[in-house]
Motif scaffolding. Structure first.
Motif, PDB file in Angstrom:
ATOM      1  N   PHE A   8       0.833  -1.193   0.000  1.00 54.28           N
ATOM      2  CA  PHE A   8       0.000   0.000   0.000  1.00 54.28           C
ATOM      3  C   PHE A   8       0.878   1.257   0.000  1.00 54.28           C
ATOM      4  N   ARG A  23      -7.319   4.477  -1.008  1.00 52.21           N
ATOM      5  CA  ARG A  23      -8.445   3.772  -0.376  1.00 52.21           C
ATOM      6  C   ARG A  23      -9.759   4.101  -1.091  1.00 52.21           C
ATOM      7  N   GLU A  26     -10.151   2.211  -4.264  1.00 53.55           N
ATOM      8  CA  GLU A  26     -10.570   0.841  -3.957  1.00 53.55           C
ATOM      9  C   GLU A  26     -12.058   0.807  -3.617  1.00 53.55           C
ATOM     10  N   GLU A  32      -8.573  -3.206  -7.304  1.00 55.83           N
ATOM     11  CA  GLU A  32      -8.905  -4.386  -6.502  1.00 55.83           C
ATOM     12  C   GLU A  32      -7.606  -5.088  -6.102  1.00 55.83           C
ATOM     13  N   PRO A  33      -6.946  -4.576  -5.063  1.00 57.30           N
ATOM     14  CA  PRO A  33      -5.686  -5.205  -4.650  1.00 57.30           C
ATOM     15  C   PRO A  33      -5.935  -6.571  -4.006  1.00 57.30           C
ATOM     16  N   GLU A  34      -4.884  -7.377  -4.008  1.00 62.00           N
ATOM     17  CA  GLU A  34      -4.946  -8.632  -3.256  1.00 62.00           C
ATOM     18  C   GLU A  34      -4.874  -8.258  -1.782  1.00 62.00           C
ATOM     19  N   LYS A  35      -5.627  -8.970  -0.972  1.00 60.59           N
ATOM     20  CA  LYS A  35      -5.607  -8.688   0.458  1.00 60.59           C
ATOM     21  C   LYS A  35      -5.108  -9.923   1.199  1.00 60.59           C
ATOM     22  N   SER A  39      -3.079  -6.388   5.080  1.00 59.49           N
ATOM     23  CA  SER A  39      -2.163  -5.892   4.044  1.00 59.49           C
ATOM     24  C   SER A  39      -2.829  -5.919   2.676  1.00 59.49           C
ATOM     25  N   ARG A  40      -2.457  -4.960   1.878  1.00 59.88           N
ATOM     26  CA  ARG A  40      -2.927  -4.891   0.492  1.00 59.88           C
ATOM     27  C   ARG A  40      -1.717  -4.986  -0.415  1.00 59.88           C
ATOM     28  N   TYR A  42      -0.505  -4.805  -4.580  1.00 60.50           N
ATOM     29  CA  TYR A  42      -0.886  -4.331  -5.913  1.00 60.50           C
ATOM     30  C   TYR A  42       0.044  -4.962  -6.942  1.00 60.50           C
TER      31      TYR A  42
END
Length: 121
Positions: A8, A23, A26, A32-35, A39-40, A42
């Motif tokens: 992030f 944010r 999103e 749509e980041p991986e979570k 944690s996010r 990209y």
């Protein structure tokens, strides 16, 4: 693009945006980041999308226009997305030309009024 993932904080730094902006993008489903827990991450897809988002903003498109344009690719593929881009670009080019004419007129008026005021000094 590589498969490098950005955190992030790295994403904010790479694109010089605030955490609040990232944010929000999103939240409105531009990114749509991986979570992983809190944690996010990209990947290259999100980096490419962020590049397009910021370029679109610089060209004067609304976030909703950008969101809809990005959704076209997912729903219909590349060719419809390119056609939508051409249509958006044509409309925005016409608007920017209109604004340039208006700005040129405003500059001319301001220069004339400044000249009049300067002569009266």
């Amino acid at each position: 693009m590589t498969d490098t993932r950005l955190s992030f904080k790295e994403m904010c730094g790479k694109f010089d945006v605030t955490p609040r902006t990232l944010r929000y993008y999103e939240y409105i489903e531009l990114l749509e980041p991986e979570k992983d827990g809190r944690s996010r991450w990209y990947g290259s897809r999100e980096v490419a999308r962020m590049t397009l988002i910021l370029r679109g903003r610089r060209f004067g498109f609304s976030l909703e226009e950008i969101r809809q344009w990005l959704m076209i690719y997912r729903q219909k593929g590349n060719k419809p997305q390119l056609q939508a881009w051409v249509d958006l670009a044509d409309r925005q080019l016409a608007e920017l030309e209109r604004q340039r004419v208006e700005l040129d007129l405003t500059l001319s008026d301001l220069r004339a009024l400044r000249e009049t005021a300067a002569k009266e000094l």
